[in-house]
Design an enzyme around this catalytic site. Structure first.
Site, mmCIF file in Angstrom:
data_model
loop_
_atom_site.group_PDB
_atom_site.id
_atom_site.type_symbol
_atom_site.label_atom_id
_atom_site.label_comp_id
_atom_site.label_asym_id
_atom_site.label_seq_id
_atom_site.Cartn_x
_atom_site.Cartn_y
_atom_site.Cartn_z
ATOM 1 N N TYR A 183 130.736 51.597 47.884
ATOM 2 C CA TYR A 183 130.125 52.940 47.855
ATOM 3 C C TYR A 183 129.548 53.282 49.233
ATOM 4 O O TYR A 183 129.692 54.393 49.722
ATOM 5 C CB TYR A 183 128.977 52.990 46.831
ATOM 6 N N GLY A 233 145.606 46.320 34.994
ATOM 7 C CA GLY A 233 146.175 45.281 34.139
ATOM 8 C C GLY A 233 147.683 45.145 34.252
ATOM 9 O O GLY A 233 148.212 44.031 34.337
ATOM 10 N N GLY A 245 145.374 44.981 27.730
ATOM 11 C CA GLY A 245 144.989 46.106 28.577
ATOM 12 C C GLY A 245 145.939 46.241 29.747
ATOM 13 O O GLY A 245 145.861 45.478 30.716
ATOM 14 N N LEU A 246 146.842 47.222 29.660
ATOM 15 C CA LEU A 246 147.869 47.397 30.696
ATOM 16 C C LEU A 246 147.661 48.724 31.424
ATOM 17 O O LEU A 246 148.580 49.530 31.569
ATOM 18 C CB LEU A 246 149.260 47.327 30.060
ATOM 19 N N LYS A 257 130.987 41.146 41.658
ATOM 20 C CA LYS A 257 131.862 42.322 41.731
ATOM 21 C C LYS A 257 131.038 43.608 41.849
ATOM 22 O O LYS A 257 131.402 44.530 42.602
ATOM 23 C CB LYS A 257 132.786 42.397 40.511
ATOM 24 N N SER A 269 139.058 42.847 42.316
ATOM 25 C CA SER A 269 139.161 43.915 43.312
ATOM 26 C C SER A 269 140.532 43.871 43.971
ATOM 27 O O SER A 269 141.188 42.836 44.006
ATOM 28 C CB SER A 269 138.075 43.768 44.385
ATOM 29 N N ASN A 274 134.950 46.022 34.897
ATOM 30 C CA ASN A 274 133.837 46.296 35.801
ATOM 31 C C ASN A 274 132.606 46.485 34.938
ATOM 32 O O ASN A 274 132.213 47.606 34.636
ATOM 33 C CB ASN A 274 134.079 47.596 36.565
#
Lengths: 305, 305
Positions: B188, B21, B16-17, B180, B130, B104
């Protein structure tokens, strides 16, 4: 007259040596500004005199020790005390003198005080001050409103009190207290965010180390912030669990008045005020965290079990 | 077997780039960790190979290039893609290998994935990440859950990715994604605080310079924070007023699920989710500010007029 406004030889009067005022005078002295200081309790006056301030026994004595065009900074509780002090000061001052009010006050009061001062030819500035008890070391954020053409005469005080890029002139009288009120409203919401965060962590099925979570979030997370760092410090203190979940916020009414006056939509702030007023046994950890963090940044008192 | 877990000669697989990533692999490479990288779009694989990663054409190829006990880090969208990838990976791995999921995701999914992996003797870690697109430079905050005894084998990756004090092991599977999620909930609320703040400033009777207010609050005020600094940057951009007040938050459902699952009281978070979903013409500046700040920290796309 010009003499007093030269940075090298500036001398001002300062009234109110509470948690904020005392340190502010010390920072002014550190920056080679001469200060004549007065406080209702003379103990504080003696203490600041030991650090280099000139002591005043009352307002008349304070004004008498000021040269040329006089500048008096008030750092008193908003409301009656500030109001009465301004009214007592006015007969002691002359046309062209300057009063700066650093209280956490409703902007409408600054507008009123400005008019009152203007009727006697005296200039009034409202200056919101943020930075808590750490301001002596880190500098104070200053948010200023008042007559623009006169701002240059008080700017040396801003340069002494604020860190780099840490002060701003925002407009006519009222703008300073207003921008400070908005700052405080955001502060309420940030603290509410941290309170909801620790409550969530506590409610997880596995025990989560709250001090560790707030530490890990510190250096690089999206929510890194001073209040988060202070929450980490507060959570680690041995007395944390003894702090009563009671938040003594004297600014709630003034801030709600501000929101109402400008007809703004501020729902998370409303939530935050409700939590601060809540006396039930709910949200104990959240309320305790808010109380504990306020002690860290503002030296606000907490009660303990 | 020990070989792969020595810091000096560590080689891991990375799947996953995307925005997160790609930069994480670059930071791992900068810290002398060898990375075999795979991404559905091979363009990204070629780009990261130019920076020193070993390219993989598919998952089998990726696993085939890993020595000893294999470690595979997944940095994929939560939900179906992560789920399917874990299921495809399992037959390619052997007992004792490790999967780290950096999505996430809802903590319950980490618990499920952990059980699935355990049924084949494979260790599963959930790792909340994060730091947004700035993580390459500043480091990533890492919040980890999984089998404690195995944590030491992945800790060198934490040391490479995180800044000092910027990672933590929080408990069994689920604890990482959970901490996380709480971080994101606080995020938020912080953003909601800034949104209510700029709305208030805009509604004042005098025009207040928003960029100046957010700048002045930066160095020393109580609300100093990274999101505030980014709000200042966002407000100054020439295209700010063109940004549509539309917030594309893919994490809302997962975060609400988290609050519900632990039965926590999070009223300001609820307010923040309502604002993000609001399609009316109200609170335009607030919503625009949230969208603009999210672009600053996360590279999240914005639409423009």
């Amino acid at each position: 007259m010009i003499f007093n406004f030269s940075f090298k030889f500036m001398r001002i009067g300062f009234v109110g040596l509470g948690r904020m005022g005392f340190n502010m005078v010390e920072r002014l002295l550190d920056h080679k500004i001469e200060v004549v200081a007065y406080n209702r309790s003379q103990d504080k006056v003696k203490a600041i005199a030991k650090k280099g301030a000139k002591a005043a026994t009352d307002l008349a004595d304070l004004v008498g020790q000021l040269p040329g065009r006089k500048i008096v900074w008030l750092m008193l509780p908003a409301g009656l005390v500030t109001d009465q002090t301004i009214k007592k000061l006015l007969p002691l001052l002359r046309r062209g003198d300057i009063i700066i009010d650093g209280a956490n006050d409703f902007y409408g009061n600054a507008e009123r005080h400005s008019k009152l001062c203007a009727s006697r030819g005296i200039y009034f500035f409202d200056c919101g001050v943020s930075g808590g008890i750490w301001g002596l070391k880190n500098g104070y954020t200053l948010m200023i409103g008042g007559p623009k053409a006169q701002f240059k005469f008080i700017e040396p005080l801003c340069l002494a009190l604020a860190p780099k890029n840490g002060y701003g002139y925002f407009g006519l009288a009222g703008a300073g207290h207003f921008v400070k009120s908005v700052h405080n409203i955001v502060e309420y919401i940030y603290l509410q965010g941290l309170a909801e965060g620790v409550e969530l962590l506590q409610n997880f099925k596995q025990p989560i180390n709250l001090a560790k979570a707030t530490q890990v979030w510190g250096p690089a997370s999206v929510i890194r912030s001073w209040l988060l760092d202070l929450a980490h410090i507060a959570l680690k203190r041995p007395d944390f669990k003894k702090i009563n979940p009671k938040i003594d916020s004297v600014t709630i009414d003034e801030l709600r008045q501000t929101v109402k006056a400008v007809k703004s939509y501020a729902p998370a702030f409303e939530i935050a005020t409700k939590i601060r007023r809540d006396k039930t046994n709910k949200f104990i950890l959240g309320k305790r965290t808010i109380a504990a963090v306020r002690r860290e940044f503002g030296g606000h008192s907490v009660s303990k079990k």
